[in-house]
Write a protein that holds these residues in place. Structure first.
Motif, PDB file in Angstrom:
ATOM      1  N   ARG A 218     -23.307  28.799  15.105  1.00  0.00           N
ATOM      2  CA  ARG A 218     -23.857  28.650  16.821  1.00  0.00           C
ATOM      3  C   ARG A 218     -23.316  27.601  17.034  1.00  0.00           C
ATOM      4  N   ARG A 219     -23.966  26.517  16.320  1.00  0.00           N
ATOM      5  CA  ARG A 219     -23.373  25.413  17.328  1.00  0.00           C
ATOM      6  C   ARG A 219     -22.200  24.876  17.098  1.00  0.00           C
TER       7      ARG A 219
ATOM      8  N   GLU B 161     -21.715  19.235  15.836  1.00  0.00           N
ATOM      9  CA  GLU B 161     -21.498  17.447  16.856  1.00  0.00           C
ATOM     10  C   GLU B 161     -20.692  16.563  17.355  1.00  0.00           C
TER      11      GLU B 161
ATOM     12  N   ASP C 256     -21.119  26.535  20.334  1.00  0.00           N
ATOM     13  CA  ASP C 256     -22.063  26.363  21.658  1.00  0.00           C
ATOM     14  C   ASP C 256     -21.523  24.691  21.779  1.00  0.00           C
ATOM     15  N   GLY C 257     -20.342  24.175  20.891  1.00  0.00           N
ATOM     16  CA  GLY C 257     -19.898  22.987  20.856  1.00  0.00           C
ATOM     17  C   GLY C 257     -18.528  22.992  21.333  1.00  0.00           C
TER      18      GLY C 257
END
Ligand code: SF4
Length: 275
Positions: free
Chosen positions: A82-83, A61, A86-87
């Motif tokens: 995954r993060r 993030e 997604d970012g």
């Protein structure tokens, strides 16, 4: 004074590969390039990468969408991957193939119904990454830690890649009799064992032993401990500038080894300073 470098010393295949992938990404990139945490426990290399445009972030993030995120040789959990996706980050997966093998091993054991035991250092990023692939796995650092645990009928064991094999042997023999079926997948990487063995042999033949590598590098510190067992005058340095001529008074042979996060140039700098 004779100066010798251990047969196997310095950056392993996985670390060299991760560095190469990060550098290549920086050369090609039109957007910022980050690594998830320091790519390597070596301040000089981290500073060099920063000059080449590669900086570390603590979490996916923290990287701006569209930037490149290089995953370290230690590997990460599926959740982190995954993060990052997604970012909107472009992922360069520098996970060492030997670490990937451990991920696949725990997935297989878990799918086949084994209770997974990971032998390694709890909290180490590699171990956290492995457990991300089998969330019900338990981590043990030694056979003593098995005592308070309950085991089912089928138990599957893997190891952190840098584990000493004697620790895996101890854990496996302590598990015999505690379950009906025991399956062991030996995932220890030979790079660590070979470095430790070469360092021990050279230390035993040296009056002074120099271990080169970052102070925050656990495997370099461990290598220094191994050397100190065989050579009473062992020094851990991060760079050639830290060498002190007083250490070598009266020494006839000096040995050099280096941790898995130490690139060849730093070993050579120490060797030529001594020579
Ligand atoms: Fe890969 Fe072995 Fe190096 Fe770990 S020590 S990064 S498993 S080559």
């Amino acid at each position: 004074m004779k100066v010798m470098v251990a047969d196997k010393a310095g950056a392993c295949y996985g670390v060299e590969r991760a560095l190469e992938l990060a550098r290549r990404a920086a050369e090609k990139a039109t957007s910022p390039v980050h690594t998830l945490g320091a790519l390597i426990h070596n301040p000089a290399v981290v500073a060099e990468l920063a000059r080449e445009g590669v900086s570390a972030v603590d979490r996916p993030e923290d990287a701006e969408p569209g930037s490149v995120l290089v995953m370290r040789a230690h590997g990460v959990t599926p959740d982190i991957e995954r993060r990052a996706a997604d970012g909107g980050l472009v992922i360069v997966d520098a996970t060492c193939p030997f670490v990937k093998k451990v991920h696949r091993a725990v997935e297989l054991l878990s799918d086949e119904g084994y209770q997974v035991v990971v032998v390694g250092e709890s909290g180490h990023p590699e171990v956290e990454g492995i457990c991300g692939h089998a969330p019900e796995a338990v981590v043990v650092g030694s056979s003593a830690e098995l005592e308070s645990l309950e085991f089912g009928r089928r138990v599957g064991v893997v190891a952190q890649t840098t584990l000493e094999r004697s620790v895996l042997r101890d854990v496996v023999s302590a598990l015999v009799g505690r379950c009906g079926e025991l399956r062991v997948i030996d995932t220890i990487c030979e790079a660590t064992r070979e470095r430790q063995q070469a360092a021990a042999e050279l230390a035993a033949a040296s009056d002074v032993m120099i271990v080169v590598g970052g102070r925050s590098s656990a495997n370099t510190r461990h290598l220094a401990d191994v050397c100190a067992r065989h050579c009473a005058v062992t020094h851990h340095v991060e760079s050639a500038e830290e060498l002190d001529s007083a250490w070598f008074e009266g020494a006839r042979t000096v040995g050099i080894t280096a941790g898995a996060s130490t690139p060849a140039e730093q070993i050579e700098a120490v060797r030529s300073a001594l020579a």
